[in-house]
Design a protein around this motif. Structure first.
Motif, PDB file in Angstrom:
ATOM      1  N   MET A   1       0.921  -1.215   0.056  1.00 30.57           N
ATOM      2  CA  MET A   1      -0.013   0.110   0.081  1.00 30.57           C
ATOM      3  C   MET A   1       0.840   1.339   0.009  1.00 30.57           C
ATOM      4  O   MET A   1       2.075   1.370   0.511  1.00 30.57           O
ATOM      5  N   THR A   2       0.349   2.298  -0.462  1.00 33.11           N
ATOM      6  CA  THR A   2       0.996   3.610  -0.441  1.00 33.11           C
ATOM      7  C   THR A   2       0.581   4.465   0.597  1.00 33.11           C
ATOM      8  O   THR A   2      -0.867   4.451   0.829  1.00 33.11           O
ATOM      9  N   ASP A   3       1.218   5.472   0.913  1.00 34.01           N
ATOM     10  CA  ASP A   3       0.622   6.383   1.981  1.00 34.01           C
ATOM     11  C   ASP A   3      -0.452   7.308   1.202  1.00 34.01           C
ATOM     12  O   ASP A   3      -0.238   7.816   0.265  1.00 34.01           O
ATOM     13  N   CYS A   4      -1.759   7.400   1.924  1.00 37.56           N
ATOM     14  CA  CYS A   4      -2.756   8.092   0.992  1.00 37.56           C
ATOM     15  C   CYS A   4      -2.773   9.424   1.284  1.00 37.56           C
ATOM     16  O   CYS A   4      -3.323  10.200   0.570  1.00 37.56           O
ATOM     17  N   GLY A   5      -1.864  10.064   2.474  1.00 35.37           N
ATOM     18  CA  GLY A   5      -1.783  11.331   2.572  1.00 35.37           C
ATOM     19  C   GLY A   5      -2.762  12.214   3.618  1.00 35.37           C
ATOM     20  O   GLY A   5      -3.858  11.514   3.807  1.00 35.37           O
ATOM     21  N   CYS A   6      -2.401  13.103   4.266  1.00 33.28           N
ATOM     22  CA  CYS A   6      -3.408  13.693   5.403  1.00 33.28           C
ATOM     23  C   CYS A   6      -4.669  14.031   4.733  1.00 33.28           C
ATOM     24  O   CYS A   6      -5.720  13.853   5.231  1.00 33.28           O
ATOM     25  N   ASP A   7      -4.694  14.631   3.518  1.00 34.99           N
ATOM     26  CA  ASP A   7      -6.020  15.258   2.774  1.00 34.99           C
ATOM     27  C   ASP A   7      -6.943  13.808   2.656  1.00 34.99           C
ATOM     28  O   ASP A   7      -8.320  14.162   3.099  1.00 34.99           O
ATOM     29  N   LYS A   8      -6.573  12.796   2.207  1.00 38.09           N
ATOM     30  CA  LYS A   8      -7.378  11.630   1.932  1.00 38.09           C
ATOM     31  C   LYS A   8      -7.812  10.946   3.201  1.00 38.09           C
ATOM     32  O   LYS A   8      -8.928  10.708   3.475  1.00 38.09           O
ATOM     33  N   ALA A   9      -7.083  10.926   4.234  1.00 38.72           N
ATOM     34  CA  ALA A   9      -7.135  10.277   5.415  1.00 38.72           C
ATOM     35  C   ALA A   9      -8.094  11.193   6.216  1.00 38.72           C
ATOM     36  O   ALA A   9      -9.081  10.573   6.735  1.00 38.72           O
ATOM     37  N   LYS A  10      -8.049  12.452   6.115  1.00 43.53           N
ATOM     38  CA  LYS A  10      -9.007  13.355   7.089  1.00 43.53           C
ATOM     39  C   LYS A  10     -10.383  13.209   6.267  1.00 43.53           C
ATOM     40  O   LYS A  10     -11.160  13.599   6.905  1.00 43.53           O
ATOM     41  N   ALA A  11     -10.400  13.345   4.999  1.00 46.53           N
ATOM     42  CA  ALA A  11     -11.599  13.380   4.459  1.00 46.53           C
ATOM     43  C   ALA A  11     -12.553  12.099   4.425  1.00 46.53           C
ATOM     44  O   ALA A  11     -13.587  12.073   4.469  1.00 46.53           O
ATOM     45  N   GLU A  12     -11.617  10.937   4.630  1.00 48.40           N
ATOM     46  CA  GLU A  12     -12.488   9.635   4.873  1.00 48.40           C
ATOM     47  C   GLU A  12     -12.517   9.116   6.256  1.00 48.40           C
ATOM     48  O   GLU A  12     -12.962   7.789   6.532  1.00 48.40           O
ATOM     49  N   LEU A  13     -12.203   9.682   7.430  1.00 47.10           N
ATOM     50  CA  LEU A  13     -11.890   9.324   8.627  1.00 47.10           C
ATOM     51  C   LEU A  13     -13.210   8.863   9.054  1.00 47.10           C
ATOM     52  O   LEU A  13     -13.342   7.815   9.785  1.00 47.10           O
ATOM     53  N   VAL A  14     -14.416   9.675   8.852  1.00 44.58           N
ATOM     54  CA  VAL A  14     -15.610   8.818   9.332  1.00 44.58           C
ATOM     55  C   VAL A  14     -16.215   7.837   8.846  1.00 44.58           C
ATOM     56  O   VAL A  14     -16.642   6.844   9.253  1.00 44.58           O
ATOM     57  N   GLU A  15     -16.026   7.622   7.390  1.00 50.40           N
ATOM     58  CA  GLU A  15     -16.323   6.493   6.705  1.00 50.40           C
ATOM     59  C   GLU A  15     -15.373   5.267   7.248  1.00 50.40           C
ATOM     60  O   GLU A  15     -15.727   3.974   7.494  1.00 50.40           O
ATOM     61  N   TYR A  16     -14.127   5.670   7.612  1.00 49.56           N
ATOM     62  CA  TYR A  16     -13.237   4.600   8.284  1.00 49.56           C
ATOM     63  C   TYR A  16     -13.818   4.096   9.467  1.00 49.56           C
ATOM     64  O   TYR A  16     -13.890   3.078   9.733  1.00 49.56           O
ATOM     65  N   LEU A  17     -14.089   5.355  10.416  1.00 51.96           N
ATOM     66  CA  LEU A  17     -14.626   4.967  11.683  1.00 51.96           C
ATOM     67  C   LEU A  17     -15.907   3.930  11.777  1.00 51.96           C
ATOM     68  O   LEU A  17     -15.837   3.044  12.632  1.00 51.96           O
ATOM     69  N   HIS A  18     -16.572   4.098  10.640  1.00 52.14           N
ATOM     70  CA  HIS A  18     -17.846   3.491  10.630  1.00 52.14           C
ATOM     71  C   HIS A  18     -17.717   2.145   9.729  1.00 52.14           C
ATOM     72  O   HIS A  18     -18.677   1.542   9.365  1.00 52.14           O
ATOM     73  N   ASN A  19     -16.498   1.613   9.351  1.00 56.09           N
ATOM     74  CA  ASN A  19     -16.397   0.570   8.473  1.00 56.09           C
ATOM     75  C   ASN A  19     -16.849   0.566   7.070  1.00 56.09           C
ATOM     76  O   ASN A  19     -17.541  -0.389   6.755  1.00 56.09           O
ATOM     77  N   GLU A  20     -17.123   1.825   6.590  1.00 56.90           N
ATOM     78  CA  GLU A  20     -17.579   2.004   5.292  1.00 56.90           C
ATOM     79  C   GLU A  20     -16.999   2.121   4.035  1.00 56.90           C
ATOM     80  O   GLU A  20     -17.301   2.559   2.997  1.00 56.90           O
ATOM     81  N   LEU A  21     -15.443   1.814   4.153  1.00 59.62           N
ATOM     82  CA  LEU A  21     -14.695   2.062   3.218  1.00 59.62           C
ATOM     83  C   LEU A  21     -14.174   0.673   2.522  1.00 59.62           C
ATOM     84  O   LEU A  21     -14.230  -0.382   3.528  1.00 59.62           O
ATOM     85  N   ALA A  22     -13.839   0.566   1.408  1.00 58.28           N
ATOM     86  CA  ALA A  22     -13.423  -0.570   0.591  1.00 58.28           C
ATOM     87  C   ALA A  22     -12.008  -1.148   1.712  1.00 58.28           C
ATOM     88  O   ALA A  22     -11.320  -0.153   1.932  1.00 58.28           O
ATOM     89  N   ARG A  23     -11.842  -2.387   1.484  1.00 56.79           N
ATOM     90  CA  ARG A  23     -10.590  -2.783   2.338  1.00 56.79           C
ATOM     91  C   ARG A  23      -9.449  -2.129   1.952  1.00 56.79           C
ATOM     92  O   ARG A  23      -8.548  -1.807   2.937  1.00 56.79           O
ATOM     93  N   ASP A  24      -9.039  -1.936   0.535  1.00 58.89           N
ATOM     94  CA  ASP A  24      -7.738  -1.331   0.138  1.00 58.89           C
ATOM     95  C   ASP A  24      -7.838   0.216   0.659  1.00 58.89           C
ATOM     96  O   ASP A  24      -6.855   0.883   1.287  1.00 58.89           O
ATOM     97  N   ASP A  25      -8.924   0.934   0.667  1.00 56.13           N
ATOM     98  CA  ASP A  25      -8.947   2.555   1.203  1.00 56.13           C
ATOM     99  C   ASP A  25      -8.646   2.435   2.799  1.00 56.13           C
ATOM    100  O   ASP A  25      -8.167   3.351   3.185  1.00 56.13           O
ATOM    101  N   ALA A  26      -9.357   1.381   3.333  1.00 58.65           N
ATOM    102  CA  ALA A  26      -9.369   1.378   5.038  1.00 58.65           C
ATOM    103  C   ALA A  26      -7.843   1.040   5.239  1.00 58.65           C
ATOM    104  O   ALA A  26      -7.212   1.566   6.161  1.00 58.65           O
ATOM    105  N   SER A  27      -7.159   0.134   4.596  1.00 58.18           N
ATOM    106  CA  SER A  27      -5.891  -0.254   4.747  1.00 58.18           C
ATOM    107  C   SER A  27      -4.782   1.193   4.653  1.00 58.18           C
ATOM    108  O   SER A  27      -3.827   1.289   5.372  1.00 58.18           O
TER     109      SER A  27
END
Length: 81
Positions: A1-27
């Motif tokens: 995997m590659t580092d997704c960066g702060c912008d992507k991580a912060k934009a998707e934190l809520v979805e990550y928290l609720h397990n709403e992301l695809a496995r690769d994105d969550a990883s």
């Protein structure tokens, strides 16, 4: 995997928290937060807020308060009707 960066991580934190992301994105986000104290801290704040809201939603108001609120609503409806 590659580092997704702060912008992507912060934009998707809520979805990550609720397990709403695809496995690769969550990883990607999990990997990013492992090396980024700022994003990890922001995620922790989201966890605490979510848990607090969930706890608050399980609590019930005292019966006396319920009666007072309903009486006040009836008074307001009567004065505007």
């Amino acid at each position: 995997m590659t580092d997704c960066g702060c912008d992507k991580a912060k934009a998707e934190l809520v979805e990550y928290l609720h397990n709403e992301l695809a496995r690769d994105d969550a990883s990607d986000i999990r990997e990013h937060m492992a090396g980024c104290a700022d994003c990890s801290s922001e995620f922790h704040v989201n966890v605490v807020m979510t848990e607090t809201v969930q706890r608050a939603c399980r609590e019930t108001a005292p019966e006396e308060l319920r009666v007072q609120v309903l009486a006040r609503l009836r008074d307001l409806q009567a004065s505007h009707g």
